[in-house]
Design a protein around this motif. Structure first.
Motif: not given
Length: 643
Positions: A557-583
């Motif tokens: 959980a500590a190895d996080r992808l930094v995201q700003r508030p405007e991106l957090l709760n968007t489909p794009e933000g979710k997709q980016q977190r999933e991509q980071h998690d896969a990596m």
């Protein structure tokens, strides 16, 4: 021994005892020196629940087997502890004279334990070492302290000391080497908590070499490269890290965007700083002269001289904070050196506060009436004083990139780009963001990122890949880069102010990845290290650091992808977190970690000879990491004497 002195100086500040002890060939061969050697001490001597500012924390200094020799780029010392800003591994690496003198005093490592009940400094004169009263030094800035110790002990000594920021436990305070070298990540606060003002050292010995003739030949070859290579000679020796102002996309206004070369204001671009330069300077034995000596031309600090105004200072204290006035940036650089603060977290915290101020999340009533408008340089200079002296809102920011948002509240956390306590901006998923996430001391370019991208190696980087010396895939390159940087920090070699493979690994411009280094270490120590052996050292050090952090509760959980508030709760933000998690999953798999927890697996640890570490991880209860244990602001020491 050859290459090493096989000597650790152990200083217990609680009892005042000082003793020299053998490190042992087995440990030296396993960890080489520097970063690796310090990590081994931290694992064995710091309890996993130790408050970084308590007496149970340990502070380690270690150069490497190349330090003190004629091999270029070698005057480096690694400083390691548990960082008060992060509550994980907090290490820094500094140059100048101190590392050279420490090694030539006959020491491979200094380990500081306990806490003194009054200010002291450690004086080392070759084979003698003693603690002396530092009451007269306490309250001095680092320049005053260094000058005072040189007047007392001689101009040839090396000095590592803290300023008022370290004395006041500013959580990201640095230890300053010889006025201008900064060993960062909170070591200065740990040194202050131990009431250790300085280490002053004279060393006049010589490092014994197993094959002095071959070593000299290899060193001369490497030196000749740096003196003749067009990029090293034409760019690094001329403008140093100012090169990055046109190549590395500095952040603007708390990383609201990243500036291309043509967007960087003309008065602070790569070539603009030449008008303030008096001369260029270098660390011991370094042919690069990557640092300038500058003079402030006007204003209250007119005539003051400084050095090593690097890209990160101009970026973090200048552009990212909205300051575009060269004189003000030079003043702030000098203040950071005098107080003993790393300009990266200092600038990050100020940019974060200015961002909150511009958004109305905090106002004048929260910041003691300071006008934190982006362009207000005088208010920013005043804020730097208040951070170092822990005055008012300055004391809030002195808590660092995890602590300050917690104290401020009001969703402030979302505007800070830290990963495990240190910020390096926010980026979309990819190797850049992944390198920041997996760095073992918090988001960092020096743990492997710059090398994974070959940012400054021109034709060499693709050549290393084409010839099979580096992996052909991005993930493989990142893993190898992390290991190479761990090995480099253990050697006592500089990664280069303009980070490059030719700096990190000796003779990589001539031989396959570690083949040149294998020859160098054989000539220095007389011990044969195969290329595979050296690769294993890098893996061993990196896994050891992940284990140190895991003991303190760090997990996936500590190895996080930094995201700003405007991106957090968007489909794009979710997709980016999933991509980071896969990596991350792929990274852990290839690093040898449990893919669910991110913690090193027994099989990987045993493969690199760290069975005892696997036993420790399995025997200890799981912990949850949430940053450093914060103190009430009223409980910190404060100072009123400004730098």
């Amino acid at each position: 021994m050859n290459g090493w002195f096989d000597c650790r100086l152990r200083v217990d500040l609680s009892s005042g005892s000082i003793l020299r002890e053998s490190i042992g060939e087995q440990v030296l061969c396993a960890f080489i020196g520097g970063r690796g050697l310090n990590d081994w001490v931290l694992l064995n001597e710091v309890p996993p629940d130790c408050d970084p500012l308590a007496s149970c924390n340990v502070l380690c200094f270690a150069p490497g087997p190349l330090t003190g020799t004629s091999m270029p780029m070698n005057s480096r010392c690694h400083v390691s502890t548990i960082g008060p800003h992060s509550n994980i591994l907090g290490d820094g690496n500094g140059g100048n004279r101190f590392p050279f003198r420490m090694k030539l005093s006959g020491l491979d490592q200094i380990v500081i334990t306990g806490q003194s009940d009054h200010p002291v400094y450690l004086w080392i004169d070759n084979d003698t070492a003693e603690l002396r009263d530092a009451a007269a030094l306490w309250g001095m800035d680092t320049w005053q302290c260094t000058d005072t110790l040189r007047e007392k002990h001689g101009s040839d000594i090396g000095v590592a000391c803290i300023g008022q920021a370290g004395e006041n436990f500013v959580r990201f305070a640095s230890i300053i080497f010889d006025r201008f070298g900064s060993a960062a990540r909170g070591a200065g606060a740990v040194m202050g908590s131990k009431k250790l003002k300085a280490i002053a050292v004279r060393g006049n010995k010589q490092v014994a070499l197993a094959d002095a003739g071959t070593f000299k030949q290899l060193a001369d070859e490497d030196r000749h490269f740096f003196l003749t290579d067009p990029f090293q000679k034409g760019t690094v020796s001329r403008v140093g890290t100012h090169h990055g102002l046109g190549a590395w996309f500095p952040g603007w206004h708390n990383n609201a965007k990243y500036l291309a070369a043509e967007e960087v204001p003309e008065q602070i671009n790569t070539e603009a700083w030449a008008k303030y330069q008096i001369k260029r300077t270098a660390c011991n034995t370094c042919p690069s002269f990557c640092k300038e000596v500058f003079q402030i031309p006007d204003g209250p600090y007119a005539g003051e001289v400084g050095s090593a105004l690097e890209y990160d200072s101009i970026h973090c204290l200048g552009i990212n904070c909205g300051i575009e006035k060269p004189t003000s940036i030079m003043v702030m650089q000098n203040l950071a050196d005098k107080y003993g603060m790393c300009t990266i977290p200092l600038g990050n915290n100020i940019a974060f506060a200015k961002d909150l101020y511009s958004r109305g999340i905090i106002g004048p009533e929260d910041v003691d009436g300071l006008d934190l408008s982006w362009e207000n340089d005088s208010a920013q200079i005043e804020l730097i004083h208040r951070i170092a002296l822990r005055q008012g809102f300055g004391s809030v920011l002195a808590e660092g990139e995890i602590g300050a948002p917690q104290i401020i509240g009001r969703d402030a956390y979302y505007y800070n780009d830290q990963v495990k306590g240190t910020g390096r901006g926010h980026f979309p998923p990819g190797m850049f963001a992944l390198a920041h996430a997996t760095s073992t001391r918090g988001a960092d370019h020096l743990r492997g990122r710059s090398w994974a991208y070959g940012e400054n190696d021109g034709d060499l980087f693709p050549k290393l890949i084409k010839q099979g010396y580096l992996p052909s895939d991005e993930m493989g390159i990142l893993l190898t880069s992390e290991e190479a940087c761990a090995l480099n920090d253990s050697l006592g070699r500089c990664k280069g102010s303009v980070n490059a493979w030719v700096n990190a690994i000796p003779l990589v411009w001539k031989y396959p990845l570690y083949a040149g280094l294998s020859r160098v270490l054989k000539a220095a120590t007389g011990i044969s290290f195969s290329e595979e052996d050296l690769s294993t050292v890098g893996k061993r050090v990196y896994l050891l650091e992940m284990a140190i952090n895991a003991r303190r509760g760090v997990n996936r959980a500590a190895d996080r992808l930094v995201q700003r508030p405007e991106l957090l709760n968007t489909p794009e933000g979710k997709q980016q977190r999933e991509q980071h998690d896969a990596m991350l999953t792929e990274y852990y798999k290839r690093r040898g970690c449990n893919t669910e927890s991110g913690i090193p697996a027994r099989t990987a640890l045993e493969k690199v000879g760290l069975t005892v570490v696997a036993d420790i991880l399995e025997a200890e209860p799981a912990r949850t990491w949430s940053g450093p244990p914060l103190w009430p602001l009223s409980s910190y020491p404060t100072a009123t004497k400004s730098a």
